[in-house]
Scaffold this active site. Structure first.
Site, PDB file in Angstrom:
ATOM      1  N   ASP A  30      -8.268  13.646  43.815  1.00 34.69           N
ATOM      2  CA  ASP A  30      -9.013  12.450  43.420  1.00 34.69           C
ATOM      3  C   ASP A  30      -9.898  12.783  42.220  1.00 34.69           C
ATOM      4  O   ASP A  30     -10.528  13.841  42.160  1.00 34.69           O
ATOM      5  CB  ASP A  30      -9.863  11.953  44.597  1.00 34.69           C
ATOM      6  N   ILE A  31      -9.976  11.861  41.277  1.00 34.47           N
ATOM      7  CA  ILE A  31     -10.750  12.069  40.054  1.00 34.47           C
ATOM      8  C   ILE A  31     -12.257  12.065  40.346  1.00 34.47           C
ATOM      9  O   ILE A  31     -13.044  12.603  39.561  1.00 34.47           O
ATOM     10  CB  ILE A  31     -10.375  10.972  39.024  1.00 34.47           C
ATOM     11  N   ASN A  87      -8.242   2.938  52.894  1.00 31.60           N
ATOM     12  CA  ASN A  87      -9.073   1.773  52.612  1.00 31.60           C
ATOM     13  C   ASN A  87      -8.146   0.590  52.338  1.00 31.60           C
ATOM     14  O   ASN A  87      -7.180   0.723  51.586  1.00 31.60           O
ATOM     15  CB  ASN A  87      -9.966   2.034  51.402  1.00 31.60           C
ATOM     16  N   GLN A  94     -10.926  -1.092  49.096  1.00 35.21           N
ATOM     17  CA  GLN A  94      -9.734  -0.616  48.387  1.00 35.21           C
ATOM     18  C   GLN A  94      -9.866  -1.000  46.918  1.00 35.21           C
ATOM     19  O   GLN A  94     -10.046  -2.183  46.605  1.00 35.21           O
ATOM     20  CB  GLN A  94      -8.472  -1.245  48.980  1.00 35.21           C
ATOM     21  N   HIS A 100      -2.460   4.453  49.312  1.00 32.04           N
ATOM     22  CA  HIS A 100      -2.770   5.878  49.205  1.00 32.04           C
ATOM     23  C   HIS A 100      -3.546   6.321  50.432  1.00 32.04           C
ATOM     24  O   HIS A 100      -4.380   5.592  50.951  1.00 32.04           O
ATOM     25  CB  HIS A 100      -3.558   6.189  47.929  1.00 32.04           C
ATOM     26  N   HIS A 102      -6.222   8.955  51.652  1.00 32.81           N
ATOM     27  CA  HIS A 102      -7.209   9.949  51.252  1.00 32.81           C
ATOM     28  C   HIS A 102      -7.173  11.086  52.268  1.00 32.81           C
ATOM     29  O   HIS A 102      -7.251  10.841  53.480  1.00 32.81           O
ATOM     30  CB  HIS A 102      -8.628   9.364  51.281  1.00 32.81           C
TER      31      HIS A 102
END
Ligand code: 5GP
Ligand code: ZN
Length: 114
Positions: A30-31, A87, A94, A100, A102
């Protein structure tokens, strides 16, 4: 799905720190990580959320989760524990409309979530 940021990552149009890839599944860091390990595990096929993905291809969702458990093991999260989060929608916060999972670990996470 030209405008989808995760489809762009799948198509290598924008870079990502990839930790796992097979024909169907991609996982990348994750960024904006919320834990020392924060990986996003996605199907390469675009599905907007969990319900849409299950309706379209429940087997793919299962295989994505199977890949996730392998990634968790490879990243050393099996012994320490970890959290898997999906989410969904507005209340679920979301922000990217490409399903996706997490995968969070390597710190003690609080419960309940904020
Ligand atoms: P959501 O809020 O939809 O459950 O989670 C979306 C996640 O995608 C966020 O944690 C956010 O930091 C991450 N994210 C958004 N854009 C990018 C990107 O371009 N690259 C990466 N690696 N992560 C992203
Ligand atoms: Zn997409």
């Amino acid at each position: 799905m030209q405008e989808c940021i995760f489809c762009k990552i799948v198509n290598k149009e924008i870079p990502a720190d990839v930790v796992y890839e097979d024909e169907e599944v991609l996982a990348f860091r994750d960024i904006n990580p919320q834990a020392p390990v924060h990986v996003l595990v996605i199907s390469k096929a675009h599905h907007s959320d969990l319900a849409a993905a299950v309706r379209a291809d429940a087997g793919l969702v299962a295989r994505t989760l199977a890949a996730l458990t392998g990634i968790a093991k490879d990243l050393g999260l099996e012994e320490t524990g970890h959290r898997v989060v999906v989410n969904t929608g507005e209340d679920g916060y979301q922000t990217v409309q490409h399903l996706h999972f997490h995968l969070l670990g390597k710190r003690r996470l609080a419960w309940p979530p904020g």
